[in-house]
Design an enzyme around this catalytic site. Structure first.
Site, PDB file in Angstrom:
ATOM      1  N   LYS A 200       8.710  -2.546  -9.566  1.00  0.00           N
ATOM      2  CA  LYS A 200       8.784  -1.086  -9.436  1.00  0.00           C
ATOM      3  C   LYS A 200      10.009  -0.610 -10.204  1.00  0.00           C
ATOM      4  O   LYS A 200      11.129  -1.044  -9.928  1.00  0.00           O
ATOM      5  CB  LYS A 200       8.895  -0.715  -7.960  1.00  0.00           C
ATOM      6  N   LYS A 253       4.496  -0.691 -10.989  1.00  0.00           N
ATOM      7  CA  LYS A 253       4.615   0.745 -10.784  1.00  0.00           C
ATOM      8  C   LYS A 253       5.797   1.290 -11.562  1.00  0.00           C
ATOM      9  O   LYS A 253       6.874   0.697 -11.458  1.00  0.00           O
ATOM     10  CB  LYS A 253       4.798   0.984  -9.290  1.00  0.00           C
TER      11      LYS A 253
HETATM   12  C1  PBG Z   1       8.972   5.237  -1.492  1.00  0.00           C
HETATM   13  C2  PBG Z   1       7.939   5.414  -2.550  1.00  0.00           C
HETATM   14  C3  PBG Z   1       8.007   6.196  -3.701  1.00  0.00           C
HETATM   15  C4  PBG Z   1       6.765   6.095  -4.320  1.00  0.00           C
HETATM   16  C5  PBG Z   1       5.991   5.221  -3.565  1.00  0.00           C
HETATM   17  N1  PBG Z   1       6.728   4.814  -2.477  1.00  0.00           N
HETATM   18  C6  PBG Z   1       9.116   7.061  -4.205  1.00  0.00           C
HETATM   19  C7  PBG Z   1      10.366   6.467  -4.678  1.00  0.00           C
HETATM   20  O1  PBG Z   1      10.528   5.260  -4.751  1.00  0.00           O
HETATM   21  O2  PBG Z   1      11.254   7.266  -4.946  1.00  0.00           O
HETATM   22  C8  PBG Z   1       6.369   6.805  -5.571  1.00  0.00           C
HETATM   23  C9  PBG Z   1       4.927   7.176  -5.677  1.00  0.00           C
HETATM   24  C10 PBG Z   1       4.617   8.257  -6.661  1.00  0.00           C
HETATM   25  O3  PBG Z   1       5.485   8.764  -7.402  1.00  0.00           O
HETATM   26  O4  PBG Z   1       3.447   8.627  -6.722  1.00  0.00           O
HETATM   27  N2  PBG Z   1       9.992   4.369  -1.879  1.00  0.00           N
HETATM   28 ZN    ZN Z   2      11.840   4.486  -0.628  1.00  0.00          ZN
END
Ligand code: PBG
Ligand code: ZN
Length: 330
Positions: A200, A253
């Site tokens: 991620k 992601k």
């Molecule tokens: C929580 C989380 C996020 C997303 C999924 N789980 C936001 C982040 O990490 O700030 C992002 C999903 C999206 O942008 O559609 N940590």
């Molecule tokens: Zn988070």
């Protein structure tokens, strides 16, 4: 005369022969649909940054999902959005509130839609007053051990409530192992899938989500735990690590700008299902471009998803899921 070996067109002149050239085909069972669930049962508020998406309370969930399930929706991923005063604190206590939106929604959905596969995003950022994904030290840096312990507790609480899959997105070190051990201890490891947001990346793509979930960090950013987007090697190490700690599915992601990472994940572990999260910013961008007349939305969305599948993903988390349930019927 054209060389015999030069002639390719004959192999894809007809629509059917074109489909034969494909290596993967999107199906409904590959799709997971993100849902934002609030603690106000009657709420249904459109999210301005995410066209066609709303935050919903418990009472609005079943009527909204029923027609989608009839059209073939197989799986959802739940995100809790606590809006009530005083629900946030420094260690995200309300993430595992037995009466909170996520645990209540798991129970409701299990009861109403026994066939629906329920994934729960596991993170603290929606529940902490500082908006970071873990527990912090006094100097504002992460307290990794305490964070892992808390994340594992939250994951186990969702599994106990009936989630089929827990998907930690927090990016703490060692959380996959922590959650797996928690699931074993709770006697749930044999029936709960652990999907790791392994690769991620930090970056500009989560803005609309953070607006939807109210989870933007109060200070600083997430660059010390989410991966730097130039870090292909580090991503491979994170994928390998999470597999060794017990991840059943690896997620990459965002998706569209990270096709090399998806393909690396496939190469690192050809026998593991690979999920790609086509995130909020990617979704909003395609809508904005279509609105500006750059392309026809459906054609662009289909092409992006094809790229994600071609790279090696077999599961796609997408806000376009409702559209695909219709498009895939045509
Ligand atoms: C929580 C989380 C996020 C997303 C999924 N789980 C936001 C982040 O990490 O700030 C992002 C999903 C999206 O942008 O559609 N940590
Ligand atoms: Zn988070």
């Amino acid at each position: 005369m054209t060389d015999i070996s030069s002639i390719l067109h004959g192999g894809y002149h007809h629509p059917l022969s074109r489909s034969w050239q494909g290596t993967t085909q999107l199906t409904k069972s590959m799709l997971i649909y993100p849902l934002f669930i609030t603690d106000n049962p009657d709420e249904e508020t459109p999210i301005s940054s995410l066209p066609n998406q709303s935050r919903r309370g418990l009472n609005k969930l079943v009527p909204y999902l029923k027609p989608l399930i009839t059209k073939g929706l197989k799986s959802v991923i739940l995100f809790g959005v606590p809006l009530a005063e005083g629900t946030k604190d420094s260690c995200g206590t309300s993430a595992s509130d037995p009466n909170g939106p996520v645990i209540s929604a798991i129970k409701l959905l299990r009861q109403e839609f026994p066939e629906l596969f329920i994934v729960c995003d596991v993170c603290l950022c929606e529940y902490t007053d500082h908006g970071h994904c873990g527990i912090l030290r006094e100097d504002g840096t992460l307290e990794n051990e305490a964070s892992v312990k808390r994340i594992a507790e939250v994951a186990v609480s969702y599994a106990k409530a009936g989630a089929h899959c827990v998907a930690p997105s927090d990016m703490m070190d060692g959380r996959i192992k922590g959650i797996k051990l928690g699931l074993i201890e709770a006697g749930l490891a044999h029936k709960v899938l652990l999907m790791s947001y392994a690769a991620k990346f930090a970056g500009p793509w989560y803005g609309p989500f953070r607006e939807a979930a109210g989870s933007a960090p109060a200070f600083g950013d997430r660059r010390c735990y989410q991966l730097p987007s130039n870090a292909r090697g580090l991503a491979r190490r994170a994928i390998t690590r999470d597999l060794s700690e017990g991840a059943d599915v690896i997620m990459v992601k965002p998706a569209a700008n990270f096709l090399d990472i998806i393909s690396d994940a496939k190469q690192v572990s050809p026998d593991t299902p690979i999920a790609a999260y086509h995130v909020s910013g990617e979704y909003a961008m395609l809508h904005a471009a279509a609105k500006a007349g750059v392309f026809e939305l459906r054609k662009a969305v289909e092409d992006v998803m094809t790229g994600i599948l071609r790279a090696g993903a077999t599961i796609i988390v997408s806000y376009f899921t409702p559209e695909f349930l219709e498009w895939l019927d045509e």
